[in-house]
Design a protein around this motif. Sequence first.
Motif, mmCIF file in Angstrom:
data_model
loop_
_atom_site.group_PDB
_atom_site.id
_atom_site.type_symbol
_atom_site.label_atom_id
_atom_site.label_comp_id
_atom_site.label_asym_id
_atom_site.label_seq_id
_atom_site.Cartn_x
_atom_site.Cartn_y
_atom_site.Cartn_z
ATOM 1 N N ALA A 41 26.673 119.076 100.755
ATOM 2 C CA ALA A 41 27.664 119.403 99.723
ATOM 3 C C ALA A 41 27.134 120.436 98.724
ATOM 4 N N LYS A 42 28.069 120.989 97.974
ATOM 5 C CA LYS A 42 27.722 121.956 96.936
ATOM 6 C C LYS A 42 28.535 121.639 95.688
ATOM 7 N N LYS A 43 27.874 121.645 94.544
ATOM 8 C CA LYS A 43 28.560 121.346 93.294
ATOM 9 C C LYS A 43 28.981 122.656 92.652
ATOM 10 N N GLU A 44 30.283 122.853 92.551
ATOM 11 C CA GLU A 44 30.793 124.106 91.997
ATOM 12 C C GLU A 44 32.195 123.901 91.414
ATOM 13 N N LYS A 45 32.622 124.885 90.652
ATOM 14 C CA LYS A 45 33.939 124.841 90.025
ATOM 15 C C LYS A 45 34.869 125.787 90.779
ATOM 16 N N ARG A 46 35.851 125.220 91.476
ATOM 17 C CA ARG A 46 36.811 126.012 92.230
ATOM 18 C C ARG A 46 38.136 126.030 91.472
ATOM 19 N N GLU A 47 38.331 127.063 90.700
ATOM 20 C CA GLU A 47 39.518 127.137 89.859
ATOM 21 C C GLU A 47 40.799 127.191 90.688
ATOM 22 N N GLU A 48 40.727 127.806 91.902
ATOM 23 C CA GLU A 48 41.921 127.897 92.737
ATOM 24 C C GLU A 48 42.379 126.528 93.235
ATOM 25 N N GLU A 49 41.484 125.529 93.177
ATOM 26 C CA GLU A 49 41.829 124.170 93.578
ATOM 27 C C GLU A 49 42.076 123.270 92.367
ATOM 28 N N GLY A 50 42.112 123.880 91.188
ATOM 29 C CA GLY A 50 42.420 123.129 89.980
ATOM 30 C C GLY A 50 41.216 122.506 89.289
ATOM 31 N N ASP A 51 39.992 122.842 89.722
ATOM 32 C CA ASP A 51 38.799 122.277 89.088
ATOM 33 C C ASP A 51 38.661 122.782 87.651
ATOM 34 N N THR A 52 38.360 121.869 86.740
ATOM 35 C CA THR A 52 38.127 122.246 85.336
ATOM 36 C C THR A 52 36.650 122.124 84.984
ATOM 37 N N ARG A 53 35.844 121.640 85.923
ATOM 38 C CA ARG A 53 34.402 121.508 85.731
ATOM 39 C C ARG A 53 33.712 121.479 87.090
ATOM 40 N N LEU A 54 32.402 121.460 87.096
ATOM 41 C CA LEU A 54 31.656 121.428 88.346
ATOM 42 C C LEU A 54 31.842 120.081 89.039
ATOM 43 N N VAL A 55 32.256 120.111 90.288
ATOM 44 C CA VAL A 55 32.425 118.885 91.076
ATOM 45 C C VAL A 55 31.847 119.114 92.471
ATOM 46 N N PRO A 60 32.062 122.996 104.772
ATOM 47 C CA PRO A 60 32.999 122.992 105.907
ATOM 48 C C PRO A 60 32.448 122.374 107.187
ATOM 49 N N GLU A 61 31.164 122.607 107.482
ATOM 50 C CA GLU A 61 30.611 122.092 108.733
ATOM 51 C C GLU A 61 30.463 120.571 108.763
ATOM 52 N N TYR A 62 30.715 119.923 107.601
ATOM 53 C CA TYR A 62 30.626 118.460 107.539
ATOM 54 C C TYR A 62 31.985 117.802 107.265
ATOM 55 N N LEU A 150 36.770 128.001 106.149
ATOM 56 C CA LEU A 150 35.456 127.795 106.760
ATOM 57 C C LEU A 150 34.563 129.009 106.562
ATOM 58 N N GLY A 151 33.279 128.798 106.721
ATOM 59 C CA GLY A 151 32.337 129.897 106.650
ATOM 60 C C GLY A 151 32.496 130.782 107.877
ATOM 61 N N PRO A 152 32.052 132.059 107.807
ATOM 62 C CA PRO A 152 32.205 133.009 108.925
ATOM 63 C C PRO A 152 31.666 132.472 110.247
ATOM 64 N N GLU A 153 30.595 131.681 110.174
ATOM 65 C CA GLU A 153 29.967 131.183 111.398
ATOM 66 C C GLU A 153 30.783 130.082 112.085
ATOM 67 N N SER A 159 37.005 123.841 118.221
ATOM 68 C CA SER A 159 36.902 122.382 118.172
ATOM 69 C C SER A 159 36.795 121.899 116.732
ATOM 70 N N CYS A 160 36.092 122.651 115.894
ATOM 71 C CA CYS A 160 35.955 122.304 114.480
ATOM 72 C C CYS A 160 37.299 122.428 113.773
#
Length: 227
Positions: A41-55, A60-62, A150-153, A159-160
Amino acid sequence: LVNVVARSGPTGILVIASEFVSKHHHKFTKRLISTKIDEVAKKEKREEEGDTRLVWHILPEYHHLLDVETLRFLRREKEKRHEQDDRKRGNRNSSSSQLKRRDSNGEKSEDGTNVPRSFPAYDAHEAPKESRKAFTHFCIHTRRKVKHSLGPEHRKDKSCINSILKDKWYAMSAAEKTIWQKWEAWDAKRFAHERKLYTRSEGKVTKPDPSYGRERSPVTSILKKKR
């Protein structure tokens, strides 16, 4: 562990690791669990998903490790964040946004897709395409969005992508599936209409479809076609 982290929101990594170790009777060390958390996982603030703080956001691979209950939890949390955001912007802006997304030529779904009210142009000299199931329509309209998340890879990993689509479908409520069931009903009418035109142009008598009414899993059908 992946499901625990996905539900942890802004909680600190040491707190998550400590609670996880305690719950599993100290079979693991906090250091090991902390390392695994950073791996999945990665803790980050994604404003496009409505995040108001780091969560915490699962990489994607998990995503395939997330269970149905966690997917539903994340969906509800995302909806809550967007509702709060709409309230902050005010009813006026919210109404304006909804009007922009509404298409007068069809019925609006959650992601802006519309069920057509008429049938597309059709060449009666070509055999009509078979009608599609609700799950197939869901995949058609959602696949691109999933792929770009997902990431470029992993974007070429069918299947994913199929696994994520399947999980999303099973995590949806009956009400959320309604729009795709309407797509299925519309497509069945479209096929019947085109089949009638086709048989008329060919001077044939319409025969009953041997597969009509046969039970089959729409999820299994579409995933097999994509492989």
